[in-house]
Design an enzyme around this catalytic site. Structure first.
Site, PDB file in Angstrom:
ATOM      1  N   SER A 167       0.812  -1.227   0.000  1.00 29.08           N
ATOM      2  CA  SER A 167       0.000   0.000   0.000  1.00 29.08           C
ATOM      3  C   SER A 167       0.839   1.268   0.000  1.00 29.08           C
ATOM      4  O   SER A 167       1.890   1.338   0.652  1.00 29.08           O
ATOM      5  CB  SER A 167      -0.910   0.015   1.232  1.00 29.08           C
ATOM      6  OG  SER A 167      -1.646   1.220   1.258  1.00 29.08           O
TER       7      SER A 167
ATOM      8  N   TYR B 216      -0.987  -0.938   9.854  1.00 31.04           N
ATOM      9  CA  TYR B 216      -1.155  -1.232   8.426  1.00 31.04           C
ATOM     10  C   TYR B 216       0.109  -0.825   7.660  1.00 31.04           C
ATOM     11  O   TYR B 216       0.684  -1.620   6.911  1.00 31.04           O
ATOM     12  CB  TYR B 216      -2.386  -0.468   7.926  1.00 31.04           C
ATOM     13  CG  TYR B 216      -2.734  -0.652   6.473  1.00 31.04           C
ATOM     14  CD1 TYR B 216      -3.187  -1.877   6.005  1.00 31.04           C
ATOM     15  CD2 TYR B 216      -2.652   0.411   5.580  1.00 31.04           C
ATOM     16  CE1 TYR B 216      -3.537  -2.040   4.672  1.00 31.04           C
ATOM     17  CE2 TYR B 216      -3.000   0.258   4.251  1.00 31.04           C
ATOM     18  CZ  TYR B 216      -3.441  -0.970   3.802  1.00 31.04           C
ATOM     19  OH  TYR B 216      -3.788  -1.127   2.478  1.00 31.04           O
TER      20      TYR B 216
HETATM   21  N1  LIG Z   1      -8.523  -0.748  -2.459  1.00 29.97           N
HETATM   22  C1  LIG Z   1      -7.441   0.003  -2.482  1.00 29.97           C
HETATM   23  O1  LIG Z   1      -7.421   1.088  -3.056  1.00 29.97           O
HETATM   24  C2  LIG Z   1      -6.186  -0.485  -1.807  1.00 29.97           C
HETATM   25  C3  LIG Z   1      -5.156   0.441  -1.606  1.00 29.97           C
HETATM   26  C4  LIG Z   1      -3.968  -0.003  -1.046  1.00 29.97           C
HETATM   27  C5  LIG Z   1      -3.812  -1.354  -0.716  1.00 29.97           C
HETATM   28  N2  LIG Z   1      -4.838  -2.209  -0.898  1.00 29.97           N
HETATM   29  C6  LIG Z   1      -4.621  -3.627  -0.518  1.00 29.97           C
HETATM   30  O2  LIG Z   1      -5.231  -4.483  -1.465  1.00 29.97           O
HETATM   31  C7  LIG Z   1      -5.735  -5.638  -0.812  1.00 29.97           C
HETATM   32  C8  LIG Z   1      -7.220  -5.807  -1.120  1.00 29.97           C
HETATM   33  O3  LIG Z   1      -7.900  -4.659  -0.659  1.00 29.97           O
HETATM   34  P1  LIG Z   1      -9.428  -4.375  -0.970  1.00 29.97           P
HETATM   35  O4  LIG Z   1      -9.568  -2.902  -0.953  1.00 29.97           O
HETATM   36  O5  LIG Z   1      -9.850  -5.157  -2.170  1.00 29.97           O
HETATM   37  O6  LIG Z   1     -10.113  -4.978   0.360  1.00 29.97           O
HETATM   38  P2  LIG Z   1     -11.597  -5.518   0.584  1.00 29.97           P
HETATM   39  O7  LIG Z   1     -11.948  -5.203   1.997  1.00 29.97           O
HETATM   40  O8  LIG Z   1     -12.499  -5.012  -0.493  1.00 29.97           O
HETATM   41  O9  LIG Z   1     -11.431  -7.092   0.432  1.00 29.97           O
HETATM   42  C9  LIG Z   1     -10.619  -7.810   1.324  1.00 29.97           C
HETATM   43  C10 LIG Z   1     -11.071  -9.255   1.370  1.00 29.97           C
HETATM   44  O10 LIG Z   1     -10.248  -9.941   2.335  1.00 29.97           O
HETATM   45  C11 LIG Z   1     -11.089 -10.711   3.197  1.00 29.97           C
HETATM   46  N3  LIG Z   1     -10.444 -10.872   4.512  1.00 29.97           N
HETATM   47  C12 LIG Z   1     -10.393  -9.973   5.528  1.00 29.97           C
HETATM   48  N4  LIG Z   1      -9.711 -10.474   6.567  1.00 29.97           N
HETATM   49  C13 LIG Z   1      -9.318 -11.729   6.212  1.00 29.97           C
HETATM   50  C14 LIG Z   1      -8.580 -12.746   6.878  1.00 29.97           C
HETATM   51  N5  LIG Z   1      -8.112 -12.577   8.115  1.00 29.97           N
HETATM   52  N6  LIG Z   1      -8.343 -13.917   6.224  1.00 29.97           N
HETATM   53  C15 LIG Z   1      -8.839 -14.096   4.963  1.00 29.97           C
HETATM   54  N7  LIG Z   1      -9.546 -13.174   4.290  1.00 29.97           N
HETATM   55  C16 LIG Z   1      -9.780 -11.991   4.908  1.00 29.97           C
HETATM   56  C17 LIG Z   1     -12.369  -9.899   3.287  1.00 29.97           C
HETATM   57  O11 LIG Z   1     -13.455 -10.678   3.753  1.00 29.97           O
HETATM   58  C18 LIG Z   1     -12.524  -9.416   1.853  1.00 29.97           C
HETATM   59  O12 LIG Z   1     -13.193 -10.364   1.048  1.00 29.97           O
HETATM   60  C19 LIG Z   1      -5.445  -5.458   0.691  1.00 29.97           C
HETATM   61  O13 LIG Z   1      -4.245  -6.110   1.021  1.00 29.97           O
HETATM   62  C20 LIG Z   1      -5.277  -3.952   0.818  1.00 29.97           C
HETATM   63  O14 LIG Z   1      -4.454  -3.602   1.887  1.00 29.97           O
HETATM   64  C21 LIG Z   1      -6.040  -1.800  -1.422  1.00 29.97           C
END
Ligand SMILES: NC(=O)c1ccc[n+]([C@@H]2O[C@H](COP(=O)([O-])OP(=O)(O)OC[C@H]3O[C@@H](n4cnc5c(N)ncnc54)[C@H](O)[C@@H]3O)[C@@H](O)[C@H]2O)c1
Length: 257
Positions: free
Chosen positions: A139, A152
């Site tokens: 991130s 985080y």
């Molecule tokens: N969306 C963004 O813009 C963004 C930005 C920076 C980083 N990220 C990273 O991308 C990845 C996905 O993010 P997202 O925005 O799609 O998140 P999201 O919340 O939309 O989806 C995350 C998924 O992980 C599952 N989850 C949560 N805890 C869990 C656990 N302990 N074990 C197994 N599954 C678990 C949730 O149920 C969900 O289905 C993450 O690692 C996040 O840190 C996302």
């Protein structure tokens, strides 16, 4: 679609929703057999059904469950070729001095140890076949030390160090390891923005391309490249799939009082 992952076995954590779901969907469209590894049974099952994959319930904070996840892929399909460490749950927002050991432990279990356990368990199988792809979701929060999200930020930066260390050590084996720092309107994004449409417009305007990305159209193709044969000479990198958001940074000043 061109079958770029034909014959490959992929494990995607957190694939029930958000970026993970769209990556899993794209991988399946490209011919991979996909293990949808997810803590939420309902969304995990639904994704697996939708993409013709298999669901395994896993909490990535738990070492035994993570190791069992890798074993499920190997037992089901004979290998694990692609591992996407994507899962992340909700964190806490607060100042450094208000963080507890428990918050830090949770952040590191989910964001660092989970991916580490999965990589450690998957590597011997990848090495045996002389081919492997690891994609870790990191991130910009960590890179730019955004306020309020210490556990985080720290866990994600530790994951980038793991990415680079493993990439270096495993380079002779055919296993490449890279990271994506995404920006997408995922489930997490919509949770925050859903109640505040004006924040969504602000987030879109703050992005150099004028919009926060789409998980399927903007992030999944990057994951596909990193998971494919095309990535054979690329390892240890962080790809910012964020419309250029990282170039000048993104203003992030949450109200922490
Ligand atoms: N969306 C963004 O813009 C963004 C930005 C920076 C980083 N990220 C990273 O991308 C990845 C996905 O993010 P997202 O925005 O799609 O998140 P999201 O919340 O939309 O989806 C995350 C998924 O992980 C599952 N989850 C949560 N805890 C869990 C656990 N302990 N074990 C197994 N599954 C678990 C949730 O149920 C969900 O289905 C993450 O690692 C996040 O840190 C996302």
């Amino acid at each position: 679609m061109t079958g770029r992952l034909e014959g490959r076995v992929a494990v995607v954590t957190g694939a029930g929703d958000g970026i993970g779901r769209e990556v899993a969907r794209r991988f399946a469209e490209e011919g991979a057999r996909v293990l949808v590894a997810e803590i939420n049974e309902e969304s995990g099952q639904a994704t697996a059904e939708q993409i013709g994959g298999r669901f395994v319930r896993v909490d990535v904070n738990d070492r035994e469950q993570v190791e069992a996840m890798v074993a499920t892929a190997v037992d089901s399909w004979g290998s694990i070729d692609i591992l996407v460490n994507n899962a992340w749950g909700r964190g806490n927002v607060g100042r450094v001095e208000a963080k507890t050991d428990e918050m830090l432990d949770n952040g590191f279990a989910m964001g660092f140890y989970g991916p580490f356990w999965a990589m450690r368990a998957a590597f011997p199988h990848m090495k045996d076949r002389g081919w492997g792809r690891v994609v870790n979701m990191v991130s910009l929060n960590g890179v730019n030390a955004h306020m309020g999200t210490l556990e985080y930020n720290a866990a994600k930066e530790a994951l980038r160090t793991l990415t680079r260390t493993a990439a270096r050590e495993w380079a002779p084996t055919g296993v490449v390891v890279n990271a994506i720092a995404p920006g997408a309107k995922s489930a997490a994004f919509r949770r925050v923005m859903g109640e505040h449409p004006e924040l969504e417009r602000t987030a879109d305007r703050a992005n150099p391309m004028g919009r926060v990305g789409d998980a399927y159209a903007d992030i999944a193709p990057v994951a596909l490249f990193l998971a494919s044969e095309d990535c054979r000479y690329v390892t240890g990198n962080t790809l910012f799939a964020d419309g250029g958001g990282h170039i000048n940074g993104v203003s992030w000043q949450p109200d922490l009082d």
